[in-house]
Structures are given as C-alpha cells and as structure tokens.
Design an enzyme around this catalytic site. Structure first.
Site, PDB file in Angstrom:
ATOM      1  N   GLU A 190       6.883  -0.391  -4.395  1.00 55.70           N
ATOM      2  CA  GLU A 190       5.732  -0.930  -4.075  1.00 55.70           C
ATOM      3  C   GLU A 190       5.208  -0.052  -2.935  1.00 55.70           C
ATOM      4  OE1 GLU A 190       3.247  -5.040  -2.910  1.00 55.70           O
ATOM      5  OE2 GLU A 190       5.329  -5.059  -2.950  1.00 55.70           O
ATOM      6  N   GLU A 285      -0.336 -12.248  -5.949  1.00 54.30           N
ATOM      7  CA  GLU A 285       0.348 -11.971  -4.467  1.00 54.30           C
ATOM      8  C   GLU A 285      -0.864 -12.268  -3.664  1.00 54.30           C
ATOM      9  OE1 GLU A 285       3.322 -11.617  -3.739  1.00 54.30           O
ATOM     10  OE2 GLU A 285       3.591 -10.177  -2.231  1.00 54.30           O
TER      11      GLU A 285
END
Length: 311
Positions: A190, A285
């Site tokens: 990420e 998220e």
C-alpha cells in the site's frame, strides 16, 4: 412494483432521514441475522466495511455489525486489526462470514514494516520481523479465511540511494512471498500519503516493485484516497497498474469520508471498475462524515447513490 421503485428513489434522495425513519420500511422483509431491514439487493460492487462503521445501529459487537451490514446489502468486510484479535474471535468472524456468504478483505500483516524497522534499510533483523509477520499471517488466515494482507515497507533509509533501497525492499518481499505463496495468501503493498518519510508513495513505484518480486503473492493495494492525494488521475493511473492490483480501497478527498463528501467522482470511478470486470473487495477505508445513526444512514445512502451506475 411502484412501491419498490418509490423506496429505491427514497434511499437516494432523502439520505439519512430515510434510514432513520423505520416506518418507511413498514412491512418489509426481515431476516434472522440481526433483525434489521433486508436490503432489496446487494450492491453492484463488493464494498467491505470495517469494525465501528455501524456501531450505533448494530451495537459495539463486530459480529452484530457484520450481520447488520449484510442486511444493508454489503457482502464483505475488512479488518486491519484482525491479527490483534484473539484466535477465538478470528474464527468467530470467519465462521460468521462463511454462514452469510460474505468475503474477508484485507488485514494488516503484523509488524510488516514501519518507520522503526523499514525494509528499505536491508537490515537482517528488520527483515526477520517482517518474515515473522508473514508466518503469523498464515495462522490468522486459517482462522478468518482472509487471503489478503496489507504490507507497508516502512520509511526511507536516507543514507542509502533510492536504487539500493528499492533492491532491499524487493529482496525482503521475495522472501515473504515464498512463505505466503504456499498458502495462496497475497500481500498487497500500500502506497500511502500520511507522511513524505514513507518509502512507498506512488502507484508506478509499487508496480515496479511488484514486477521485481515477480510473485502472485505480491500485488498492489490501490487506496484511492491516498492516490488522489499523492498523484491524482485515478482512473488513468489505476488502468496503468491494473495487472498488479489485487485490492482497492475507498475514501473521498479531502476528509477521508464516504463517497459524495469530497471532490472525487466515485460514481464514475465505480462504473469504470465495474466495466473492467473487477470482482474483488473494495475496502471502505474511511470514516463517517456524520456521527451517530444518522451518519451511518447517510453513509449507506451515499454508497447506494454512487453504486447506482447501471440505471
């Protein structure tokens, strides 16, 4: 038929008040999971919520929130903190998802790289911390049936050149992939926007590293909130890195809240993702833009609005 059309339009136009007023749904079908309202249909894409997102409507217990999310039409969760839960709770979550036919999205690989033990440094002790996290992830996966683990390599090692740091990261990830590949677990790298000290920040950089590792167990987590902040041009950059993307995350910018609260046109983005044939989880998220039950209802309405790209 007219009543169903009216209800669908109400969800989009009335927002939070529609969900807050239970009388609107009088007579609608309920189920045996949470006693909540059964959504007319699942979403077109597979959005995954996290612990706390529906705590006001469903209560503090994550299992109850999962059941409530199912009632609202969601078919996945993600849980960054899964490795920190007790083994019993990990299994309970996995069993609940299996019973409901839901998917487990990402959990964060424990000690998988941070500012204190960056993989860019190439230090054996840092690499071993990461590899232990990979071995632990295998056991977590068996209990919750989660096949995706988020990895952040850590900060820059400023006394080394970029090429050397990149080589160090690739070599460490290769060793982690050797552990995870046997169990069909994918570590998703990420790139983040939280601080410029982070080594991994851009989608093309992450693409290059995944190509260097060359394993089906090392792919990209394309978090659209972070990528909007770092590089913009979301659809184009997503397309360029598509072959290495295994997971997507959502968050509007600015604010990192649900779609429709910022500058990003998630209706068009979701339509594009759907047209590409993506069948994986899109992790939610982000936070809720409003507190309480009204904020949770507003969030659900925002996803209904943004997911309404086929009509």
């Amino acid at each position: 038929m007219q009543r169903r059309r009216f209800l669908s339009q109400s969800l989009l136009t009335a927002g939070a008040s529609v969900f807050a007023g239970a009388n609107v749904f009088a007579g609608k079908k309920t189920n045996n999971y949470s006693g909540g309202i059964f959504a007319e249909k699942p979403f077109n894409l597979n959005y995954g919520f996290h612990d706390g997102m529906f705590k006001n409507a469903a209560g503090p217990d994550f299992i109850d929130q999962i059941k409530y999310g199912y009632d609202m039409g969601f078919r996945s969760i993600e849980d960054n903190g899964m490795p920190g839960r007790t083994p019993d709770m990990q299994k309970k979550i996995g069993d609940t998802l299996a019973k409901l036919g839901m998917q487990m999205g990402v959990f964060v690989l424990n000690k998988g790289g941070n500012g204190a033990n960056t993989l860019a440094a190439g230090k054996p002790e840092y690499v071993e911390i990461f590899l232990k996290g990979c071995r632990d992830a295998v056991e977590v996966s068996k209990r919750c049936n989660g096949k995706l683990a988020t990895v952040v390599p850590g900060d820059f090692e400023r006394n080394l050149t970029m090429g050397i740091q990149t080589g160090n990261v690739i070599e460490a990830l290769k060793r982690g992939a050797d552990i995870l590949e046997k169990e069909n677990i994918i570590m998703v790298l990420e790139p983040l926007s939280d601080t410029p000290n982070l080594f991994l920040r851009f989608s093309d950089q992450t693409y290059m590293i995944c190509k260097g590792v060359g394993s089906p167990s090392c792919k990209i987590l394309f978090d659209m909130y972070h990528m909007q902040k770092n590089e913009g041009n979301i659809i184009t950059n997503m397309d360029k890195a598509w072959s290495e993307i295994a997971y997507l995350q959502i968050g509007d910018n600015p604010g990192r809240k649900e779609p429709t609260t910022g500058e990003m046109n998630y209706k068009n983005i979701f339509k594009h993702i759907h047209e590409k044939g993506y069948k994986g989880v899109l992790g939610m998220e982000h936070g809720n833009s409003m507190p309480g039950k009204e904020g949770e209802a507003k969030l659900i309405a925002a996803y209904r609005e943004s997911d309404n790209f086929l009509s």
